[in-house]
Design a protein around this motif. Structure first.
Motif, PDB file in Angstrom:
ATOM      1  N   ALA A   1     -21.554 -35.733   8.595  1.00 33.52           N
ATOM      2  CA  ALA A   1     -20.879 -34.545   8.199  1.00 33.52           C
ATOM      3  C   ALA A   1     -20.674 -34.396   6.729  1.00 33.52           C
ATOM      4  O   ALA A   1     -21.103 -33.306   5.976  1.00 33.52           O
ATOM      5  N   ALA A   2     -20.093 -35.292   6.002  1.00 37.75           N
ATOM      6  CA  ALA A   2     -19.597 -35.486   4.893  1.00 37.75           C
ATOM      7  C   ALA A   2     -21.008 -35.374   3.809  1.00 37.75           C
ATOM      8  O   ALA A   2     -21.144 -34.727   2.994  1.00 37.75           O
ATOM      9  N   ASP A   3     -22.045 -36.264   4.291  1.00 38.74           N
ATOM     10  CA  ASP A   3     -23.132 -36.206   3.594  1.00 38.74           C
ATOM     11  C   ASP A   3     -24.043 -34.893   3.613  1.00 38.74           C
ATOM     12  O   ASP A   3     -24.669 -34.533   2.594  1.00 38.74           O
ATOM     13  N   SER A   4     -23.806 -34.188   4.807  1.00 47.02           N
ATOM     14  CA  SER A   4     -24.486 -32.867   4.783  1.00 47.02           C
ATOM     15  C   SER A   4     -23.728 -31.902   3.912  1.00 47.02           C
ATOM     16  O   SER A   4     -24.524 -31.053   3.259  1.00 47.02           O
ATOM     17  N   ILE A   5     -22.390 -32.092   4.191  1.00 50.97           N
ATOM     18  CA  ILE A   5     -21.785 -31.042   2.875  1.00 50.97           C
ATOM     19  C   ILE A   5     -22.140 -31.330   1.484  1.00 50.97           C
ATOM     20  O   ILE A   5     -22.440 -30.440   0.728  1.00 50.97           O
ATOM     21  N   ASN A   6     -22.079 -32.755   1.374  1.00 51.45           N
ATOM     22  CA  ASN A   6     -22.676 -33.082  -0.213  1.00 51.45           C
ATOM     23  C   ASN A   6     -23.877 -32.475  -0.454  1.00 51.45           C
ATOM     24  O   ASN A   6     -24.174 -32.114  -1.877  1.00 51.45           O
TER      25      ASN A   6
ATOM     26  N   LEU B   1     -20.076 -22.819   1.979  1.00 56.07           N
ATOM     27  CA  LEU B   1     -20.318 -23.242   3.272  1.00 56.07           C
ATOM     28  C   LEU B   1     -19.203 -22.857   4.330  1.00 56.07           C
ATOM     29  O   LEU B   1     -17.943 -22.491   3.967  1.00 56.07           O
ATOM     30  N   LEU B   2     -19.475 -22.832   5.606  1.00 61.67           N
ATOM     31  CA  LEU B   2     -18.514 -22.815   6.663  1.00 61.67           C
ATOM     32  C   LEU B   2     -18.390 -24.179   7.520  1.00 61.67           C
ATOM     33  O   LEU B   2     -19.420 -24.572   7.794  1.00 61.67           O
TER      34      LEU B   2
ATOM     35  N   GLY C   1     -25.070 -15.182   4.632  1.00 68.16           N
ATOM     36  CA  GLY C   1     -25.902 -16.088   3.907  1.00 68.16           C
ATOM     37  C   GLY C   1     -25.210 -17.493   3.561  1.00 68.16           C
ATOM     38  O   GLY C   1     -25.524 -18.084   2.817  1.00 68.16           O
ATOM     39  N   VAL C   2     -23.964 -17.965   4.448  1.00 68.16           N
ATOM     40  CA  VAL C   2     -23.442 -18.990   4.156  1.00 68.16           C
ATOM     41  C   VAL C   2     -23.782 -19.977   5.481  1.00 68.16           C
ATOM     42  O   VAL C   2     -23.410 -19.897   6.547  1.00 68.16           O
ATOM     43  N   PRO C   3     -24.326 -21.193   4.830  1.00 69.43           N
ATOM     44  CA  PRO C   3     -24.658 -22.042   5.823  1.00 69.43           C
ATOM     45  C   PRO C   3     -23.478 -22.631   6.841  1.00 69.43           C
ATOM     46  O   PRO C   3     -22.485 -22.653   6.363  1.00 69.43           O
ATOM     47  N   ILE C   4     -23.809 -23.275   7.905  1.00 68.14           N
ATOM     48  CA  ILE C   4     -22.724 -23.911   8.840  1.00 68.14           C
ATOM     49  C   ILE C   4     -22.882 -25.207   8.790  1.00 68.14           C
ATOM     50  O   ILE C   4     -24.031 -25.721   8.872  1.00 68.14           O
ATOM     51  N   VAL C   5     -21.647 -26.016   8.479  1.00 67.14           N
ATOM     52  CA  VAL C   5     -21.719 -27.634   8.854  1.00 67.14           C
ATOM     53  C   VAL C   5     -20.908 -27.530  10.056  1.00 67.14           C
ATOM     54  O   VAL C   5     -19.608 -27.439   9.745  1.00 67.14           O
ATOM     55  N   ALA C   6     -21.265 -28.145  11.099  1.00 67.13           N
ATOM     56  CA  ALA C   6     -20.659 -28.083  12.508  1.00 67.13           C
ATOM     57  C   ALA C   6     -20.550 -29.730  13.046  1.00 67.13           C
ATOM     58  O   ALA C   6     -21.458 -30.324  12.716  1.00 67.13           O
ATOM     59  N   LEU C   7     -19.358 -30.113  13.479  1.00 69.74           N
ATOM     60  CA  LEU C   7     -19.436 -31.458  14.019  1.00 69.74           C
ATOM     61  C   LEU C   7     -19.439 -31.509  15.504  1.00 69.74           C
ATOM     62  O   LEU C   7     -19.785 -32.477  15.956  1.00 69.74           O
ATOM     63  N   ASN C   8     -19.671 -30.194  15.823  1.00 73.97           N
ATOM     64  CA  ASN C   8     -19.894 -30.099  17.401  1.00 73.97           C
ATOM     65  C   ASN C   8     -20.488 -28.853  17.965  1.00 73.97           C
ATOM     66  O   ASN C   8     -21.667 -28.976  18.765  1.00 73.97           O
ATOM     67  N   VAL C   9     -20.149 -27.756  17.479  1.00 72.68           N
ATOM     68  CA  VAL C   9     -20.407 -26.463  18.246  1.00 72.68           C
ATOM     69  C   VAL C   9     -21.682 -25.828  17.471  1.00 72.68           C
ATOM     70  O   VAL C   9     -21.492 -25.563  16.402  1.00 72.68           O
TER      71      VAL C   9
ATOM     72  N   LEU D   1     -25.615 -30.131   1.051  1.00 71.15           N
ATOM     73  CA  LEU D   1     -25.768 -28.509   0.776  1.00 71.15           C
ATOM     74  C   LEU D   1     -24.949 -27.963  -0.581  1.00 71.15           C
ATOM     75  O   LEU D   1     -25.295 -27.022  -1.284  1.00 71.15           O
ATOM     76  N   MET D   2     -24.074 -28.833  -0.914  1.00 80.71           N
ATOM     77  CA  MET D   2     -23.159 -28.399  -1.944  1.00 80.71           C
ATOM     78  C   MET D   2     -23.788 -28.717  -3.251  1.00 80.71           C
ATOM     79  O   MET D   2     -23.686 -27.913  -4.430  1.00 80.71           O
ATOM     80  N   SER D   3     -24.808 -29.786  -3.387  1.00 84.06           N
ATOM     81  CA  SER D   3     -25.221 -30.186  -4.679  1.00 84.06           C
ATOM     82  C   SER D   3     -26.756 -30.044  -4.982  1.00 84.06           C
ATOM     83  O   SER D   3     -27.142 -29.968  -5.973  1.00 84.06           O
ATOM     84  N   ASP D   4     -27.170 -29.677  -3.809  1.00 83.45           N
ATOM     85  CA  ASP D   4     -28.751 -29.156  -3.822  1.00 83.45           C
ATOM     86  C   ASP D   4     -29.086 -27.823  -3.579  1.00 83.45           C
ATOM     87  O   ASP D   4     -28.971 -27.355  -2.499  1.00 83.45           O
ATOM     88  N   ASP D   5     -29.265 -27.240  -4.909  1.00 80.82           N
ATOM     89  CA  ASP D   5     -29.255 -25.588  -4.935  1.00 80.82           C
ATOM     90  C   ASP D   5     -30.752 -25.084  -4.223  1.00 80.82           C
ATOM     91  O   ASP D   5     -30.475 -24.065  -3.617  1.00 80.82           O
ATOM     92  N   GLU D   6     -31.291 -25.697  -4.376  1.00 84.84           N
ATOM     93  CA  GLU D   6     -32.713 -25.451  -3.603  1.00 84.84           C
ATOM     94  C   GLU D   6     -32.619 -25.437  -2.160  1.00 84.84           C
ATOM     95  O   GLU D   6     -33.047 -24.460  -1.499  1.00 84.84           O
TER      96      GLU D   6
END
Length: 163
Positions: free
Chosen positions: A119-124, A69-70, A90-98, A126-131
């Motif tokens: 944001a922490a939930d989204s990171i988790n 992730l970025l 192919g690196v997904p982005i988790v952003a808090l604003n932009v 994307l990190m844990s759900d391979d599909e």
């Protein structure tokens, strides 16, 4: 790291996820002594964060190749170059604003969240759900090929010459 980059929020995310096996890499030049002191304190407290210092574009690209992730915690930016670099790999982005032109939301390129918990939930997720990660990664690559490839830029440039 200027104030608008909000490194404190990056550390807060790492703190929220410190019980997970994730590593957070922070790249960039420290702008002030005040910021340097705050980063040093956070690094001492958070073994899941590694500060890599300033890096050249090619080095950032190499790091992104091995990243899942970025994370962007900036308050505002135009269109970050790191977004293009991440999307092309192919690196997904988790952003808090932009989210320029709602690009991340509209094209499902990651997540744009309003607060640290989401944001922490989204990171988790994307990190844990391979599909989910794979689907989002494919979206990133397809979007970047359409928007940022050399052929797209060449076609747009040649089209503008014809007008």
């Amino acid at each position: 790291f200027r104030d608008f980059k909000r490194p404190d929020l990056f550390f807060a995310l790492a703190r929220k996820l410190r019980d997970r096996p994730y590593k957070f890499y922070m790249i960039g030049k420290i702008d002030t002594a005040k910021t340097n002191a705050s980063i040093q304190r956070a690094l001492e407290e958070l073994p899941n964060v590694l500060y890599l210092g300033p890096k050249h574009v090619e080095e950032v690209e190499d790091i992104l190749w091995s990243s899942r992730l970025l994370v962007n915690t900036s308050d505002h930016e135009g269109f970050p170059n790191t977004y293009i670099q991440a999307l092309m790999r192919g690196v997904p982005i988790v952003a808090l604003n932009v989210d320029p032109n709602d690009m991340i939301k509209r094209h499902e390129l990651g997540a744009v969240m309003a607060n640290l918990d989401s944001a922490a939930d989204s990171i988790n997720r994307l990190m844990s759900d391979d599909e989910l990660w794979e689907r989002t990664s494919v979206n990133c690559r397809c979007f970047s090929e359409k928007q940022f490839s050399i052929s797209t830029y060449t076609d747009n440039f040649l089209s503008s010459l014809e007008d």
